[in-house]
Write a protein that holds these residues in place. Sequence first.
Motif, PDB file in Angstrom:
ATOM      1  N   ASP A 181      41.811  44.406  37.707  1.00  0.00           N
ATOM      2  CA  ASP A 181      40.700  44.301  38.657  1.00  0.00           C
ATOM      3  C   ASP A 181      40.279  42.868  38.963  1.00  0.00           C
ATOM      4  OD1 ASP A 181      40.641  46.999  39.057  1.00  0.00           O
ATOM      5  OD2 ASP A 181      39.042  47.401  37.620  1.00  0.00           O
ATOM      6  N   PRO A 182      39.977  42.032  37.967  1.00  0.00           N
ATOM      7  CA  PRO A 182      39.560  40.657  38.314  1.00  0.00           C
ATOM      8  C   PRO A 182      40.673  39.843  38.969  1.00  0.00           C
ATOM      9  CG  PRO A 182      39.793  40.905  35.932  1.00  0.00           C
ATOM     10  CD  PRO A 182      39.871  42.269  36.517  1.00  0.00           C
ATOM     11  N   LEU A 187      42.850  37.185  43.717  1.00  0.00           N
ATOM     12  CA  LEU A 187      44.014  36.854  44.532  1.00  0.00           C
ATOM     13  C   LEU A 187      43.817  37.317  45.981  1.00  0.00           C
ATOM     14  CD1 LEU A 187      46.721  35.507  44.550  1.00  0.00           C
ATOM     15  CD2 LEU A 187      47.771  37.607  43.723  1.00  0.00           C
ATOM     16  N   CYS A 188      43.208  38.475  46.171  1.00  0.00           N
ATOM     17  CA  CYS A 188      42.936  38.944  47.533  1.00  0.00           C
ATOM     18  C   CYS A 188      41.934  38.028  48.234  1.00  0.00           C
ATOM     19  CB  CYS A 188      42.425  40.383  47.507  1.00  0.00           C
ATOM     20  SG  CYS A 188      43.690  41.603  47.091  1.00  0.00           S
ATOM     21  N   TYR A 189      40.986  37.490  47.475  1.00  0.00           N
ATOM     22  CA  TYR A 189      40.030  36.528  48.036  1.00  0.00           C
ATOM     23  C   TYR A 189      40.761  35.295  48.553  1.00  0.00           C
ATOM     24  CZ  TYR A 189      37.023  32.392  47.584  1.00  0.00           C
ATOM     25  OH  TYR A 189      36.393  31.193  47.788  1.00  0.00           O
ATOM     26  N   ARG A 284      40.461  23.553  43.778  1.00  0.00           N
ATOM     27  CA  ARG A 284      39.695  24.267  42.740  1.00  0.00           C
ATOM     28  C   ARG A 284      38.692  25.205  43.398  1.00  0.00           C
ATOM     29  NH1 ARG A 284      40.540  19.098  41.123  1.00  0.00           N
ATOM     30  NH2 ARG A 284      41.523  18.795  39.080  1.00  0.00           N
ATOM     31  N   LYS A 285      38.770  26.454  43.074  1.00  0.00           N
ATOM     32  CA  LYS A 285      37.861  27.449  43.629  1.00  0.00           C
ATOM     33  C   LYS A 285      37.198  28.218  42.489  1.00  0.00           C
ATOM     34  CE  LYS A 285      37.572  27.887  47.371  1.00  0.00           C
ATOM     35  NZ  LYS A 285      36.779  27.109  48.361  1.00  0.00           N
ATOM     36  N   SER A 286      36.086  28.806  42.787  1.00  0.00           N
ATOM     37  CA  SER A 286      35.423  29.712  41.839  1.00  0.00           C
ATOM     38  C   SER A 286      35.189  31.036  42.546  1.00  0.00           C
ATOM     39  CB  SER A 286      34.094  29.119  41.357  1.00  0.00           C
ATOM     40  OG  SER A 286      33.210  28.939  42.450  1.00  0.00           O
ATOM     41  N   PHE A 287      35.226  32.091  41.767  1.00  0.00           N
ATOM     42  CA  PHE A 287      35.085  33.427  42.343  1.00  0.00           C
ATOM     43  C   PHE A 287      33.991  34.158  41.586  1.00  0.00           C
ATOM     44  CE2 PHE A 287      36.439  37.938  42.700  1.00  0.00           C
ATOM     45  CZ  PHE A 287      36.320  38.053  44.076  1.00  0.00           C
ATOM     46  N   ILE A 294      33.345  44.525  34.953  1.00  0.00           N
ATOM     47  CA  ILE A 294      34.749  44.886  34.728  1.00  0.00           C
ATOM     48  C   ILE A 294      34.811  45.955  33.641  1.00  0.00           C
ATOM     49  CG2 ILE A 294      37.042  44.033  34.121  1.00  0.00           C
ATOM     50  CD1 ILE A 294      36.056  41.246  34.973  1.00  0.00           C
ATOM     51  N   PHE A 295      35.358  47.099  33.970  1.00  0.00           N
ATOM     52  CA  PHE A 295      35.366  48.220  33.038  1.00  0.00           C
ATOM     53  C   PHE A 295      36.361  48.023  31.888  1.00  0.00           C
ATOM     54  CE2 PHE A 295      33.968  50.308  37.067  1.00  0.00           C
ATOM     55  CZ  PHE A 295      32.674  50.597  36.652  1.00  0.00           C
ATOM     56  N   THR A 296      37.446  47.304  32.159  1.00  0.00           N
ATOM     57  CA  THR A 296      38.462  47.092  31.131  1.00  0.00           C
ATOM     58  C   THR A 296      38.074  45.900  30.256  1.00  0.00           C
ATOM     59  OG1 THR A 296      40.160  47.863  32.666  1.00  0.00           O
ATOM     60  CG2 THR A 296      40.909  46.710  30.703  1.00  0.00           C
ATOM     61  N   LYS A 297      38.083  46.091  28.937  1.00  0.00           N
ATOM     62  CA  LYS A 297      37.748  45.026  28.000  1.00  0.00           C
ATOM     63  C   LYS A 297      38.935  44.766  27.078  1.00  0.00           C
ATOM     64  CE  LYS A 297      33.590  45.244  29.671  1.00  0.00           C
ATOM     65  NZ  LYS A 297      33.148  44.236  30.668  1.00  0.00           N
TER      66      LYS A 297
END
Length: 441
Positions: A181-182, A187-189, A284-287, A294-297
């Motif tokens: 998910d993250p 990457l889509c961003y 350098r970007k931040s998202f 995020i459900f997966t840990k």
Amino acid sequence: MTEQKKIKKTRGKVRLIEGKCIACGARCQSSCPVDGIEMNAQGEPEIELSKCIGCVKCVKACPGKALEIFYTPEELEILAALAAQGNLPDEEVDEGEKQRRELLASYRGVWVFIEQTEGEAARVSWELLGKGAELAENLGVELCAVVLGHQVEHLCAEAFSYGATKAYLLDQPVFRYYRTDPYLDALCYLIDRYKPEVVLMGATGLGRDLAGAVATRVKTGLTADCTGLDIDDKRNLMQTRPAFGGNIMATIMCDKFRPQMSTVRPHVMPMPEKTEGRSGEIIRKSFAINEADIFTKVLEVISDKKGKDHVDIAGAEFIVSGGRGMMAKENFAMLKELADELGGVVGASRSAVDAGWMPQERQVGQTGKTVRPKIYIACGISGAIQHLVGMQDSDMVIAINRDREAPIFEVASYGIVGDLFQVVPAITERLRELKQVNCNH
């Protein structure tokens, strides 16, 4: 004054240009409105001229330019008369097609996703930068690396040393471990903002998971497990991979959507030369993404690396492989002796693995490992295309087979037609003799 008789324009018929079909997957057949095309066993179109109406839909759909319209002498006379009257219409492009072309033109650049684990890049990422450099040169665009992770800025510098001129970096704690998910959102961003026309990823467990999710999200095509990449004269990425169960090699194109996405197995592309000190631009970007969303840990990381006795044939420089012609499991000991003399490892074809003679981790081919050794010795392997795609890029291929018509000889640098149970021991013994002579000197 008599009115000039209007001549009706003729459409002609379609035909296949010999040797140009790339077996793209029957695009021409699906585009034909009169069911006038059938595909043969080789994936090539067979055209029923009695049905063809000359609509040119199949010609436009063909990515390999393997179809053309032809005219009879009578039809050519009609076209000449139309030309004399000035009645040949120019090609019309509707507004929707213009918008599509403008959209495709807004995408530029070749991107390679740098896969990393705990800050260590996967080798396939550097291999893809080598191929990406060729594609970028053909397109006249930049070669860019995409780096996601935590404390991984050093990978940008390493990407520059392998040919990238720009690197997009998202360095945040949330990206430390791969989770779909993250990584998908990030990457889509980047794709939505910077619009690359080609995106390449390794066909690893991580790459296959992420590439499929990204392609679905951005609504574009994805070709998996490619063995060849090139660019046509319309800036389309020509993606070659085994098709129809591995019986043919098909070239696939995504000519209506962007970006064009491919995954490539490790060791398929050659490793590019590394140039230390080469520099590039880091974006350098931040998202904005919260760990709580995020459900997966990740609770614990367990390494799947095998012990010291594990053999990774994908990285071996000398491989001696056996197939169905080995007859039995115990006969692989003969190949092991030869491999030991060469300082190499033993591989196997799928038939040998299916028979239980060798473990699956030793399998070479489409459903096994892709290898690029200095020397590949194929013993009792017929050379089905499923096997060839896994070893055909070896520097040297030596084939040993009783059947002089075996397909393996078509890709072999040297071929020996004979009984492998006599040939292999003879080669092994000769190597031992040469080593002994060298030792004495």
